[in-house]
Enzyme design. Structure first.
Site, mmCIF file in Angstrom:
data_model
loop_
_atom_site.group_PDB
_atom_site.id
_atom_site.type_symbol
_atom_site.label_atom_id
_atom_site.label_comp_id
_atom_site.label_asym_id
_atom_site.label_seq_id
_atom_site.Cartn_x
_atom_site.Cartn_y
_atom_site.Cartn_z
ATOM 1 C CD GLU A 127 31.833 38.062 49.382
ATOM 2 O OE1 GLU A 127 31.980 37.207 50.210
ATOM 3 O OE2 GLU A 127 31.065 38.694 49.319
ATOM 4 C CB ALA A 161 43.791 49.083 49.916
ATOM 5 N N GLY A 162 43.289 46.387 47.346
ATOM 6 C CA GLY A 162 42.081 45.486 47.032
ATOM 7 C C GLY A 162 42.557 44.040 47.813
ATOM 8 C CG PHE A 195 35.605 47.719 42.536
ATOM 9 C CD1 PHE A 195 35.250 47.760 41.415
ATOM 10 C CD2 PHE A 195 37.313 47.895 42.536
ATOM 11 C CE1 PHE A 195 35.747 48.316 40.195
ATOM 12 C CE2 PHE A 195 37.878 47.939 41.170
ATOM 13 C CZ PHE A 195 37.254 47.949 40.270
ATOM 14 C CB ILE A 196 31.464 49.972 47.850
ATOM 15 C CG1 ILE A 196 32.837 50.691 48.006
ATOM 16 C CG2 ILE A 196 30.509 49.681 49.177
ATOM 17 C CD1 ILE A 196 33.500 49.555 48.429
ATOM 18 C CB THR A 197 28.447 45.100 46.782
ATOM 19 O OG1 THR A 197 29.213 44.223 45.870
ATOM 20 C CG2 THR A 197 26.943 44.641 46.130
ATOM 21 C CD GLU A 240 41.344 52.824 51.415
ATOM 22 O OE1 GLU A 240 42.440 53.404 50.919
ATOM 23 O OE2 GLU A 240 41.001 53.207 52.455
HETATM 24 C C1 LIG Z 1 31.505 43.696 41.409
HETATM 25 C C2 LIG Z 1 32.535 43.910 42.466
HETATM 26 C C3 LIG Z 1 31.805 43.948 43.942
HETATM 27 C C4 LIG Z 1 32.655 44.277 44.924
HETATM 28 N N1 LIG Z 1 32.131 44.527 46.152
HETATM 29 C C5 LIG Z 1 32.827 44.939 47.062
HETATM 30 C C6 LIG Z 1 32.249 45.396 48.433
HETATM 31 O O1 LIG Z 1 31.127 45.366 48.343
HETATM 32 N N2 LIG Z 1 33.007 46.079 49.333
HETATM 33 C C7 LIG Z 1 34.383 46.188 49.380
HETATM 34 O O2 LIG Z 1 35.140 46.469 50.147
HETATM 35 N N3 LIG Z 1 34.962 45.495 48.077
HETATM 36 C C8 LIG Z 1 34.426 44.937 47.009
HETATM 37 N N4 LIG Z 1 35.021 44.625 45.726
HETATM 38 C C9 LIG Z 1 36.361 44.749 45.934
HETATM 39 C C10 LIG Z 1 37.053 43.109 45.770
HETATM 40 O O3 LIG Z 1 36.949 42.670 46.786
HETATM 41 C C11 LIG Z 1 38.474 43.624 45.118
HETATM 42 O O4 LIG Z 1 38.238 43.664 43.773
HETATM 43 C C12 LIG Z 1 39.193 42.318 44.946
HETATM 44 O O5 LIG Z 1 39.615 41.907 46.353
HETATM 45 C C13 LIG Z 1 40.488 42.257 44.290
HETATM 46 O O6 LIG Z 1 41.163 43.447 44.492
HETATM 47 P P1 LIG Z 1 41.799 44.471 43.244
HETATM 48 O O7 LIG Z 1 40.522 44.697 42.492
HETATM 49 O O8 LIG Z 1 42.164 45.913 44.138
HETATM 50 O O9 LIG Z 1 42.602 43.489 42.355
HETATM 51 P P2 LIG Z 1 44.373 43.529 43.225
HETATM 52 O O10 LIG Z 1 44.411 43.327 44.376
HETATM 53 O O11 LIG Z 1 45.090 44.760 42.491
HETATM 54 O O12 LIG Z 1 44.648 42.366 42.218
HETATM 55 C C14 LIG Z 1 45.158 42.192 40.939
HETATM 56 C C15 LIG Z 1 45.577 41.145 40.388
HETATM 57 O O13 LIG Z 1 46.833 40.599 41.334
HETATM 58 C C16 LIG Z 1 46.588 39.225 41.999
HETATM 59 N N5 LIG Z 1 47.314 39.436 43.220
HETATM 60 C C17 LIG Z 1 47.062 40.435 44.085
HETATM 61 N N6 LIG Z 1 48.080 40.124 45.090
HETATM 62 C C18 LIG Z 1 48.701 38.945 44.724
HETATM 63 C C19 LIG Z 1 49.622 37.870 45.272
HETATM 64 N N7 LIG Z 1 49.962 38.379 46.550
HETATM 65 N N8 LIG Z 1 49.875 37.084 44.772
HETATM 66 C C20 LIG Z 1 49.441 36.475 43.655
HETATM 67 N N9 LIG Z 1 48.510 37.525 42.942
HETATM 68 C C21 LIG Z 1 48.023 38.527 43.679
HETATM 69 C C22 LIG Z 1 45.117 39.159 42.050
HETATM 70 O O14 LIG Z 1 44.388 37.924 42.346
HETATM 71 C C23 LIG Z 1 44.484 39.744 40.805
HETATM 72 O O15 LIG Z 1 44.586 38.945 39.651
HETATM 73 C C24 LIG Z 1 34.119 44.293 44.545
HETATM 74 C C25 LIG Z 1 34.589 44.038 43.496
HETATM 75 C C26 LIG Z 1 33.754 44.049 42.502
HETATM 76 C C27 LIG Z 1 34.584 43.617 41.015
#
Ligand SMILES: Cc1cc2nc3c(=O)[nH]c(=O)nc-3n(C[C@H](O)[C@H](O)[C@H](O)COP(=O)(O)OP(=O)(O)OC[C@H]3O[C@@H](n4cnc5c(N)ncnc54)[C@H](O)[C@@H]3O)c2cc1C
Length: 388
Positions: free
Chosen positions: A363, A133-134, A159-161, A130
């Protein structure tokens, strides 16, 4: 210790290698041309035609159990296949697969969702992320509240594939705020025509994901996948299902890029000598070859642990982390070896340069993999001596 492939593994690997050479590589100029025109690299009809061709030779559902019409191969075999597919940037995958958690569906849901997805008649998407919430998936805020004889879902996913193409989604929503991820998240199977909408998100690569909006989407109790409150476990199982396959694909791309760079280095002459004679170029090739070899064994070790029924999470996180970092370093070096040509869209290098960047994000980001790896070590769940 036996690090050789069995006859069957070699035969399957070689079949896929030949398939890629004959059917996939010739498509690359068209994929690049379409991408330059802002179109999808491989139209769905073309992908399905290729999948049907492969199916005639039995290549259908690599990891899908045989009772569902698949090949029911193991993880090592799947990894070897993925390496071969990774040699091309054409976004091809064999047909006949469905998300692992759909096998938890009851009989009726299997008929409606699982079987048609395996057959390629329906398309799913997995929606947990969301805007707020990533990495911290426990922080999801999408809700599903009981109302009369059903559930009403509200929230936004991002970001839902496949979210713009899917005709149903596996959406994760909070059903008990007190419990949250510890028994208060539920997974629902929701058809698009039940009211959720999607919007395409433009990215630097092929995989344009989508945002999904749930605005008072009403579903019946039969939409629950598994049990109410057990959704977070399903989500974690989905994410962990084949983490080793992502670096496996990148491994194949890296092998091909180094081969391309060696060919270029032998033929490109500067100051009276092929650049292959220069130590600066040789070192880039050598470092990349060593890293490719290390990645190969991280991937195969993780896959082997999956096949043995071992807890492979540490090995899978290591393979994913190392693969993401090294593939990005290798594509950068191999583009450098090609000089200006590497920067053009005549060659696939710039495309891989953009595409492989995703591996460090989805992932589980690099940082989250490091968090997992160090936690496992510090808590004593895994040791630095590995599994030996
Ligand atoms: C092309 C694409 C396809 C995707 N497909 C799917 C899908 O099919 N279904 C789905 O549900 N999601 C999907 N995602 C979402 C993806 O899993 C998330 O983007 C990913 O988990 C990172 O979450 P965020 O983008 O919110 O980044 P954030 O969680 O906000 O992170 C931002 C930065 O902070 C860092 N960070 C976060 N927490 C910590 C910590 N505790 N310690 C140190 N560093 C930290 C991260 O590593 C990153 O560098 C997709 C994303 C992309 C780009």
């Amino acid at each position: 210790m036996d690090l050789t492939l069995s006859d069957e593994e070699r035969a399957v690997r070689d079949w896929v290698r030949t398939f890629v050479e004959r059917e996939i590589l010739p498509l690359e100029p068209d994929v690049l041309r379409r991408e330059r025109a802002g179109e999808r690299g491989l139209p769905t009809a073309d992908l399905q035609a290729l999948q049907a061709t492969a199916r005639k030779s039995g290549f259908w559902g690599v990891l899908t159990p045989q009772e569902y019409g698949g090949m029911g191969l193991g993880a090592v075999m799947a990894a070897l296949i993925e390496v071969e597919l990774g040699r091309s940037f054409v976004p091809f995958r064999f047909g006949g697969t469905a998300d692992n958690i759909l096998y938890d569906a009851n009989d009726e849901q299997q008929t409606t969702y699982l079987v048609p997805t395996i057959e390629g008649e329906r398309e799913s998407c997995f929606a947990i992320t969301e805007p707020g919430a990533g990495s911290d998936a426990r922080a999801i805020r999408t809700t599903a509240r009981l109302d009369g004889d059903g559930w009403v879902i509200n929230g936004e996913k991002t970001f839902i594939t496949g979210g713009n193409e899917a005709d149903f989604c596996m959406v994760f929503a909070v059903t008990d705020r007190e419990r949250g991820a510890n028994g208060g998240v539920t997974c629902f199977l929701v058809d698009r025509d039940q009211g959720w909408t999607s919007a395409y998100i433009d990215t630097m690569g092929e995989w344009g994901p989508a945002s999904l909006t749930f605005d008072d989407v009403r579903v019946s109790p039969s939409a629950v996948l598994g049990e109410v409150g057990h959704g977070f476990d399903l989500a974690m199982r989905w994410i962990g299902q084949g983490r080793y396959l992502l670096p496996a694909r990148a491994l194949g791309s890296c092998e091909r890029m180094v081969e391309m760079a060696m060919e270029h280095a032998r033929n490109r002459t500067t100051f009276g000598q092929p650049i292959a004679e220069r130590q600066a170029i040789q070192w880039m090739i050598a470092d990349s070859a060593v890293e490719i070899e290390a990645l190969r064994w991280l991937v195969l070790s993780a896959a082997w642990q999956v096949d043995q029924g071992m807890d492979s999470r540490q090995a899978q996180s290591m393979a994913k982390l190392y693969g993401g970092i090294k593939a990005n370093e290798i594509v950068d070096r191999m583009l450098q070896v090609h000089g200006g040509m590497g920067y053009t869209r005549e060659l696939p290098l710039e495309r891989w340069y953009r595409e492989l960047r995703l591996l460090r994000i989805y992932e589980g980001t690099d940082e989250i993999q490091r968090r997992t790896i160090s936690r496992n070590l510090l808590k004593g769940h895994a040791g630095v001596r590995g599994i030996l």
